[in-house]
Design a protein around this motif. Structure first.
Motif, mmCIF file in Angstrom:
data_model
loop_
_atom_site.group_PDB
_atom_site.id
_atom_site.type_symbol
_atom_site.label_atom_id
_atom_site.label_comp_id
_atom_site.label_asym_id
_atom_site.label_seq_id
_atom_site.Cartn_x
_atom_site.Cartn_y
_atom_site.Cartn_z
ATOM 1 N N ALA A 63 -1.298 3.667 -1.998
ATOM 2 C CA ALA A 63 -1.962 2.814 -2.990
ATOM 3 C C ALA A 63 -2.925 3.623 -3.853
ATOM 4 O O ALA A 63 -3.046 3.376 -5.057
ATOM 5 C CB ALA A 63 -2.710 1.680 -2.288
ATOM 6 N N ASN A 65 -2.498 6.533 -4.891
ATOM 7 C CA ASN A 65 -1.703 7.247 -5.879
ATOM 8 C C ASN A 65 -1.029 6.314 -6.885
ATOM 9 O O ASN A 65 -0.376 6.797 -7.811
ATOM 10 C CB ASN A 65 -0.640 8.091 -5.168
ATOM 11 C CG ASN A 65 -1.234 9.305 -4.487
ATOM 12 O OD1 ASN A 65 -1.465 10.321 -5.111
ATOM 13 N ND2 ASN A 65 -1.481 9.197 -3.183
ATOM 14 N N MET A 66 -1.172 5.015 -6.697
ATOM 15 C CA MET A 66 -0.632 4.058 -7.664
ATOM 16 C C MET A 66 -1.671 3.622 -8.688
ATOM 17 O O MET A 66 -1.344 2.927 -9.649
ATOM 18 C CB MET A 66 -0.086 2.828 -6.914
ATOM 19 C CG MET A 66 1.136 3.126 -6.067
ATOM 20 S SD MET A 66 1.538 1.772 -4.926
ATOM 21 C CE MET A 66 1.906 0.455 -6.087
ATOM 22 N N SER A 74 -3.138 13.266 -8.590
ATOM 23 C CA SER A 74 -2.144 13.093 -7.529
ATOM 24 C C SER A 74 -2.014 14.348 -6.670
ATOM 25 O O SER A 74 -1.622 14.259 -5.501
ATOM 26 C CB SER A 74 -0.780 12.730 -8.128
ATOM 27 O OG SER A 74 -0.327 13.768 -8.984
ATOM 28 N N TRP A 165 3.870 7.309 -9.648
ATOM 29 C CA TRP A 165 3.714 5.885 -9.359
ATOM 30 C C TRP A 165 4.893 5.330 -8.563
ATOM 31 O O TRP A 165 4.697 4.664 -7.536
ATOM 32 C CB TRP A 165 3.555 5.073 -10.654
ATOM 33 C CG TRP A 165 3.066 3.676 -10.392
ATOM 34 C CD1 TRP A 165 1.778 3.240 -10.368
ATOM 35 C CD2 TRP A 165 3.867 2.522 -10.071
ATOM 36 N NE1 TRP A 165 1.706 1.906 -10.062
ATOM 37 C CE2 TRP A 165 2.978 1.438 -9.869
ATOM 38 C CE3 TRP A 165 5.238 2.313 -9.932
ATOM 39 C CZ2 TRP A 165 3.427 0.166 -9.543
ATOM 40 C CZ3 TRP A 165 5.683 1.039 -9.590
ATOM 41 C CH2 TRP A 165 4.788 -0.021 -9.409
ATOM 42 N N ALA A 168 5.115 6.615 -4.998
ATOM 43 C CA ALA A 168 4.018 6.032 -4.226
ATOM 44 C C ALA A 168 4.316 4.571 -3.890
ATOM 45 O O ALA A 168 4.023 4.104 -2.784
ATOM 46 C CB ALA A 168 2.706 6.149 -5.008
ATOM 47 N N PHE A 169 4.885 3.845 -4.842
ATOM 48 C CA PHE A 169 5.252 2.449 -4.605
ATOM 49 C C PHE A 169 6.299 2.346 -3.501
ATOM 50 O O PHE A 169 6.193 1.499 -2.602
ATOM 51 C CB PHE A 169 5.781 1.828 -5.899
ATOM 52 C CG PHE A 169 6.227 0.408 -5.764
ATOM 53 C CD1 PHE A 169 5.366 -0.575 -5.306
ATOM 54 C CD2 PHE A 169 7.526 0.047 -6.107
ATOM 55 C CE1 PHE A 169 5.779 -1.893 -5.180
ATOM 56 C CE2 PHE A 169 7.944 -1.270 -5.986
ATOM 57 C CZ PHE A 169 7.073 -2.239 -5.524
ATOM 58 N N SER A 196 13.313 6.602 -7.445
ATOM 59 C CA SER A 196 12.148 7.358 -7.918
ATOM 60 C C SER A 196 12.429 8.855 -7.925
ATOM 61 O O SER A 196 12.027 9.568 -8.846
ATOM 62 C CB SER A 196 10.938 7.050 -7.045
ATOM 63 O OG SER A 196 11.087 7.584 -5.745
#
Length: 219
Positions: A63, A65-66, A74, A165, A168-169, A196
């Motif tokens: 989270a 890193n989002m 990052s 993003w 990380a998600f 990703s």
């Protein structure tokens, strides 16, 4: 006798062992935010979550890193995620972080800013997440998710604009799937993770091709 046999048969439908549901991650993070006073270090967060709680650490560090942060952040915030994922992949029983990471701290206000962003999204996910179709036995799920998260966390630490993003998600989804033993969410997180990585490869490949073309044009 027949009813007892039917009950035994019904109990053997799921290959994965029964998972006793603990506190939801949203409730754990909310308590952390309520109890935060003064500065809160990464070590404090780790100790509060529990040194064996890999899934909450995976979700929390993913989270971080989002969040919309300055370029290059990052590379720093992805490091704890990388270390936690590596320990999961190698089957460690306790989450360890080096001192220079555990000593880093956020103010209570900064930490609440993070949790205020994370908790509502976690609650929406938790409304549909539940133990089901978990394909792993005992600790195998930790290691498999650790391997996937390790690969994703490497891509998170790369200095790619907006490239952290989506990995990380995917990592956050996998951590939540591990916490709840949700096989469907594990599948979704894995698909998002593959997508990703494909995006990151396209970006890196495109940048390399453009650089090569530019150098060729120069001369």
């Amino acid at each position: 006798m027949r009813s007892q046999d039917n009950e035994r048969d019904a109990g053997n439908i799921d290959a994965a062992p029964k998972h006793r549901r603990g506190r939801r991650l949203s409730a754990i993070f909310a308590q952390l935010a309520r109890d935060a006073k003064g500065n809160i270090s990464i070590g404090d967060i780790r100790d509060t979550l529990g040194k064996r709680s890999f899934a909450p650490l995976l979700v929390l560090f993913a989270a971080f890193n989002m969040l919309p942060l300055p370029p290059g952040a990052s590379a720093v915030l992805g490091l704890p995620l990388l270390i936690v994922a590596a320990q999961m992949a190698f089957g460690s029983n306790r989450a360890w972080l080096p001192g220079f990471i555990t000593q880093r701290s956020l103010s209570a206000e900064q930490f609440r800013t993070v949790t205020d962003w994370v908790i509502p999204r976690l609650i929406r996910l938790e409304e549909v997440v539940r133990p089901r179709y978990w394909p792993f036995w005992r600790k195998r799920g930790d290691r498999v998710i650790g391997i996937i998260a390790l690969i994703l966390s490497v891509s998170i630490t790369l200095p790619i604009p907006f490239g952290n993003w989506l990995p990380a998600f995917a990592t956050a989804l996998l951590g939540l799937a591990l916490s709840e033993r949700d096989g469907i969410l594990f599948a979704v997180g894995s698909v998002v993770g593959v997508a990703s990585l494909a995006v990151v490869c396209l970006v890196v490949g495109g940048a390399g091709f453009a650089t090569h073309a530019f150098l060729a044009w120069l001369g």
